[in-house]
Scaffold this motif. Structure first.
Motif, PDB file in Angstrom:
ATOM      1  N   PHE A 139      43.729  30.909  43.327  1.00  0.00           N
ATOM      2  CA  PHE A 139      44.853  31.672  42.440  1.00  0.00           C
ATOM      3  C   PHE A 139      45.867  32.336  43.513  1.00  0.00           C
ATOM      4  CE2 PHE A 139      41.419  32.096  39.599  1.00  0.00           C
ATOM      5  CZ  PHE A 139      41.664  31.620  38.474  1.00  0.00           C
ATOM      6  N   ILE A 160      41.133  39.303  38.191  1.00  0.00           N
ATOM      7  CA  ILE A 160      40.685  37.997  37.585  1.00  0.00           C
ATOM      8  C   ILE A 160      39.938  38.199  36.345  1.00  0.00           C
ATOM      9  CG2 ILE A 160      39.596  35.872  38.190  1.00  0.00           C
ATOM     10  CD1 ILE A 160      40.249  36.074  40.945  1.00  0.00           C
ATOM     11  N   GLN A 220      50.438  30.907  41.313  1.00  0.00           N
ATOM     12  CA  GLN A 220      49.450  30.143  40.292  1.00  0.00           C
ATOM     13  C   GLN A 220      48.837  31.109  39.743  1.00  0.00           C
ATOM     14  OE1 GLN A 220      47.488  26.910  42.337  1.00  0.00           O
ATOM     15  NE2 GLN A 220      46.236  26.219  40.554  1.00  0.00           N
ATOM     16  N   SER A 221      49.047  31.558  38.730  1.00  0.00           N
ATOM     17  CA  SER A 221      48.232  32.720  38.297  1.00  0.00           C
ATOM     18  C   SER A 221      47.427  32.235  37.297  1.00  0.00           C
ATOM     19  CB  SER A 221      49.359  33.767  37.802  1.00  0.00           C
ATOM     20  OG  SER A 221      50.137  33.525  36.603  1.00  0.00           O
ATOM     21  N   SER A 222      47.288  31.334  36.583  1.00  0.00           N
ATOM     22  CA  SER A 222      46.375  30.998  35.730  1.00  0.00           C
ATOM     23  C   SER A 222      45.646  29.575  35.757  1.00  0.00           C
ATOM     24  CB  SER A 222      47.072  31.012  34.282  1.00  0.00           C
ATOM     25  OG  SER A 222      47.983  30.089  34.300  1.00  0.00           O
ATOM     26  N   GLN A 223      44.438  29.088  35.404  1.00  0.00           N
ATOM     27  CA  GLN A 223      44.119  27.765  35.421  1.00  0.00           C
ATOM     28  C   GLN A 223      43.417  27.426  33.974  1.00  0.00           C
ATOM     29  OE1 GLN A 223      41.848  26.296  38.782  1.00  0.00           O
ATOM     30  NE2 GLN A 223      42.952  27.824  40.265  1.00  0.00           N
ATOM     31  N   GLN A 255      40.377  34.803  30.362  1.00  0.00           N
ATOM     32  CA  GLN A 255      41.367  35.240  29.485  1.00  0.00           C
ATOM     33  C   GLN A 255      40.811  34.599  27.903  1.00  0.00           C
ATOM     34  OE1 GLN A 255      44.427  37.022  29.721  1.00  0.00           O
ATOM     35  NE2 GLN A 255      44.552  36.869  27.289  1.00  0.00           N
ATOM     36  N   ILE A 283      40.033  29.398  29.964  1.00  0.00           N
ATOM     37  CA  ILE A 283      41.418  29.740  30.681  1.00  0.00           C
ATOM     38  C   ILE A 283      41.362  30.922  31.416  1.00  0.00           C
ATOM     39  CG2 ILE A 283      43.816  30.655  30.179  1.00  0.00           C
ATOM     40  CD1 ILE A 283      43.521  29.222  27.396  1.00  0.00           C
ATOM     41  N   ALA A 284      41.402  30.737  32.782  1.00  0.00           N
ATOM     42  CA  ALA A 284      41.225  31.941  33.608  1.00  0.00           C
ATOM     43  C   ALA A 284      42.895  32.413  34.155  1.00  0.00           C
ATOM     44  CB  ALA A 284      40.441  31.430  34.895  1.00  0.00           C
ATOM     45  N   THR A 285      43.000  33.644  34.382  1.00  0.00           N
ATOM     46  CA  THR A 285      44.198  34.276  34.768  1.00  0.00           C
ATOM     47  C   THR A 285      43.788  35.497  35.931  1.00  0.00           C
ATOM     48  OG1 THR A 285      43.899  36.037  33.118  1.00  0.00           O
ATOM     49  CG2 THR A 285      45.246  34.107  32.343  1.00  0.00           C
ATOM     50  N   TYR A 286      45.036  35.372  36.976  1.00  0.00           N
ATOM     51  CA  TYR A 286      45.031  36.228  37.861  1.00  0.00           C
ATOM     52  C   TYR A 286      46.161  37.072  38.044  1.00  0.00           C
ATOM     53  CZ  TYR A 286      45.726  37.305  42.802  1.00  0.00           C
ATOM     54  OH  TYR A 286      45.817  38.313  43.873  1.00  0.00           O
ATOM     55  N   ASN A 287      45.748  38.365  38.246  1.00  0.00           N
ATOM     56  CA  ASN A 287      46.901  39.324  38.104  1.00  0.00           C
ATOM     57  C   ASN A 287      47.037  39.796  39.631  1.00  0.00           C
ATOM     58  OD1 ASN A 287      48.908  41.226  37.861  1.00  0.00           O
ATOM     59  ND2 ASN A 287      47.643  42.341  36.811  1.00  0.00           N
TER      60      ASN A 287
END
Length: 677
Positions: free
Chosen positions: A240, A189, A244-247, A192, A211-215
């Motif tokens: 996440f 996480i 739903q990989s980003s918020q 971004q 902008i937060a992203t998850y892998n």
């Protein structure tokens, strides 16, 4: 050889033969071997001299082998060592340098890149940023007209600059990326991107976008926190999943105190997260208690107006509004500075209102300016009215002492157009830019500033400043340098600070990857720039109390110190001359952030796409033996035999001169020996 030249040579041969036979055979009536040999020598001498007079030209062919270049470009940024690939990269470079076949088949050219490009094979992996697009931009200037396959040794992670994937449109060489890193996918996480304005206004709220992203593959719960010091100012749970990989989180924070406020945005790490550095981003906002409003007043339409508005509003502390002279009078109390653009007949009331409110102003004159009226409206300067125009190019005054002027290469800027004739000042003034006509600088101001009765004014004698902004973009690929120049002029005119012999230019805070540079100007008692001063900056870290002293270095018309190596923290500083008579102090903050540590993997997809578009091939660092083999066997990169044709005149053939001397010497010797002389 041309037909005329061949005819002349034949005629010369016949003439030489006739003269030789006439002298030694016909005239002497003897046909012995000696006379025939002497006739031959005389023929050689005369014919050779005539050939030199004709001077025929011959084509000389030479052949040579041309090896292709092999460009080895190595990523020298910190991300390489962070991904634990520095040793592998160093070994690869040594293997390439020691490979005899590569050296026999290619001219090896080594480059390193990070934020800048260097022609070297020395690696430190300490560059704070990487710009791969800049690498291809520079290489295209040198190698586009040759065969130069390129090894790009990198992780493919670019931190700023244009998208390098599309640089193959400009760089016409086959690119062979050597990918540093692996393709293993880790649960991660990260923040971004964080967007926030640099400035905010007191008692307002400023927006923040995160902008937060998850892998990862499973659903996870975490929390976003924003803290200022030990206080949590915002908190929100985040969820996440694989789908739903980003918020995007939008929020507003209050600006309650003037000055620089530092904040820390953090997403709480997961239990099995490998890289937690990219979970955190520090940011800062400078809170100010006022905004400078600038009125750009003109009764004509001109592209200069838009250029000025854009430049002024590039700084969020300033607002610019384009008005005609009538509309300005309705809201004159809203502005702190007025730009009177090409005053016309309607500007009498405008100048009266400016005088009543005691506003500072900039007057810009051009081809539409009514100088007869302008000479009447004020008594600080007067222009000779000739009703003729002239083009004036700018030339910077290196001794301008009012504020620091960056080197914009003014001499290369397009000319401005204005009234031809002398401008006379009745008040003390300082020239920022001189007029230059046909490359000759004249001692007349193009842009000048002055202070009178606690008011500040500037006078620009020329229209077309929009071309300067455009030229600045062409030179720098950015409007920033020109906008900063206009911003400093506006800042000076809207400020009430007195002139100082020591001027300092710096930001209140810097991001961790920014170039931390402070510039200064120092003037003698006559306010002439002193290029022989010794200026030092004394920095003190507030947290550690560690004090460091750095010297300023003279660069063009400024003194400059580069503090980019400083660790993050809050600093107080004092800039002073060596004798300690003049000094200035301030504070700055360096935010902790390393963009090169935000990556977990190499950008394999983009590097493979780059290779495909350039007709190259991508390799991983563990598979470089096949890369070398492919390069050596690729028919596109074979050594080419080339020919060179050179036109050589006969007069350059030294052996012909030797033949003439030899034949004449032999003829004299034989005649002397046989008693014919």
């Amino acid at each position: 050889m041309q037909t005329d030249t061949v005819v002349y040579i034949i005629i010369s041969g016949l003439l030489a033969l006739v003269l030789a036979l006439f002298q030694y055979i016909f005239k002497s009536k003897k046909t012995t071997k000696i006379y025939w040999f002497l006739a031959f020598l005389r023929f050689v001498s005369i014919f050779s001299v005539l050939l030199l007079l004709i001077n025929p030209k011959f084509d000389k062919m030479s052949f040579y082998d041309e090896k292709p270049n092999l460009i080895i470009a190595v990523d020298n940024s910190e991300s390489i060592s962070y991904l634990e690939q520095s040793d592998n990269t160093t070994r690869l470079i040594e293997n390439i340098k020691q490979n005899e076949q590569l050296n026999d088949n290619f001219n090896l050219k080594f480059y390193t890149f990070g934020k800048s490009i260097n022609s070297t094979d020395s690696l430190a992996f300490n560059d704070k940023q990487s710009n791969i697009a800049l690498l291809f931009d520079r290489l295209s200037e040198v190698y586009n007209n040759s065969i130069s396959p390129t090894l790009l040794i990198t992780d493919g992670n670019q931190t700023y600059g244009y998208d390098y994937e599309f640089m193959t449109n400009r760089y016409k060489q086959a690119i062979f990326p050597v990918i540093l890193g692996d393709t293993t996918t880790y649960t991660d996480i990260k923040i971004q991107q964080l967007n926030v304005n640099r400035y905010a206004y007191l008692k307002n709220k400023f927006p923040v976008e995160i902008i937060a992203t998850y892998n990862g593959n499973i659903a996870v719960d975490t929390q976003l926190k924003i803290t200022s010091g030990n206080t949590t100012v915002y908190s929100k749970p985040l969820n996440f999943s694989k789908s739903q990989s980003s918020q995007i989180v939008n929020l507003n924070l209050p600006a309650n105190r003037v000055g620089v406020g530092s904040y820390r945005a953090e997403i709480i790490p997961l239990n099995n997260e490998k890289n937690t550095v990219n979970n955190v981003k520090n940011f800062a906002v400078e809170v100010i208690d006022q905004k400078t409003n600038v009125a750009i007043v003109s009764d004509i339409m001109h592209p200069d107006l838009g250029a000025l508005k854009k430049s002024i509003e590039s700084n969020e502390q300033r607002n610019a509004e384009i008005l005609n002279s009538v509309n300005f009078l309705k809201q004159s109390n809203d502005f702190q500075l007025v730009i009177a653009y090409q005053p016309t007949n309607n500007f009498r009331s405008l100048f009266n209102e400016i005088d009543r409110l005691k506003l500072n102003k900039i007057v810009i004159a051009g081809t539409k300016t009514n100088w007869t009226l302008l000479n009447q409206l004020q008594s600080n300067y007067s222009q000779e009215v000739t009703n003729q125009t002239e083009n004036f190019q700018p030339s910077a005054n290196q001794n301008y002492s009012t504020f620091i002027v960056d080197d914009l290469n003014f001499e290369a800027f397009p000319p401005l157009q204005s009234e031809f004739g002398e401008t006379k000042f009745t008040v003390p003034f300082e020239t920022l830019l001189f007029k230059t006509i046909n490359g000759t600088q004249i001692e007349e101001p193009l842009l000048s500033t002055f202070e009178i009765n606690d008011r500040r004014e500037a006078l620009l004698l020329g229209e077309g400043i929009w071309r300067w902004r455009a030229q600045s973009y062409l030179d720098e690929k950015s409007f920033n340098t020109f906008d900063n120049f206009i911003g400093k002029l506006v800042q000076y005119l809207s400020s009430k600070q007195r002139r100082s012999r020591l001027n300092i230019n710096y930001e209140s805070f810097y991001n961790g990857n920014d170039n931390v540079k402070i510039t200064a100007q120092y003037f003698n008692k006559n306010y002439e720039f002193d290029a022989n001063a010794n200026i030092n900056i004394i920095l003190s870290n507030k947290d550690t109390d560690k004090t460091i002293t750095y010297p300023f270095v003279l660069k063009n018309a400024n003194y400059q110190v580069d503090l980019s190596g400083l660790e993050a923290g809050e600093y107080t500083f004092t800039v002073k001359t060596s004798d300690g008579t003049i000094s200035k102090s301030g504070e700055l903050k360096i935010l902790e952030y390393n963009v090169e540590q935000q990556f977990l993997n190499a950008n394999v997809a983009k590097l493979e796409s780059l290779a495909s578009k350039s007709n190259g091939k991508a390799y991983f660092i563990d598979n470089t033996d096949s890369m070398i083999s492919d390069l050596l066997s690729d028919s596109r990169f074979a050594t080419i035999q080339k020919s060179s044709k050179k036109v050589v005149p006969l007069i350059d053939w030294k052996y012909l001169l030797a033949l003439i001397a030899l034949s004449l010497a032999m003829e004299w010797f034989i005649r002397k020996y046989n008693g014919l002389i």
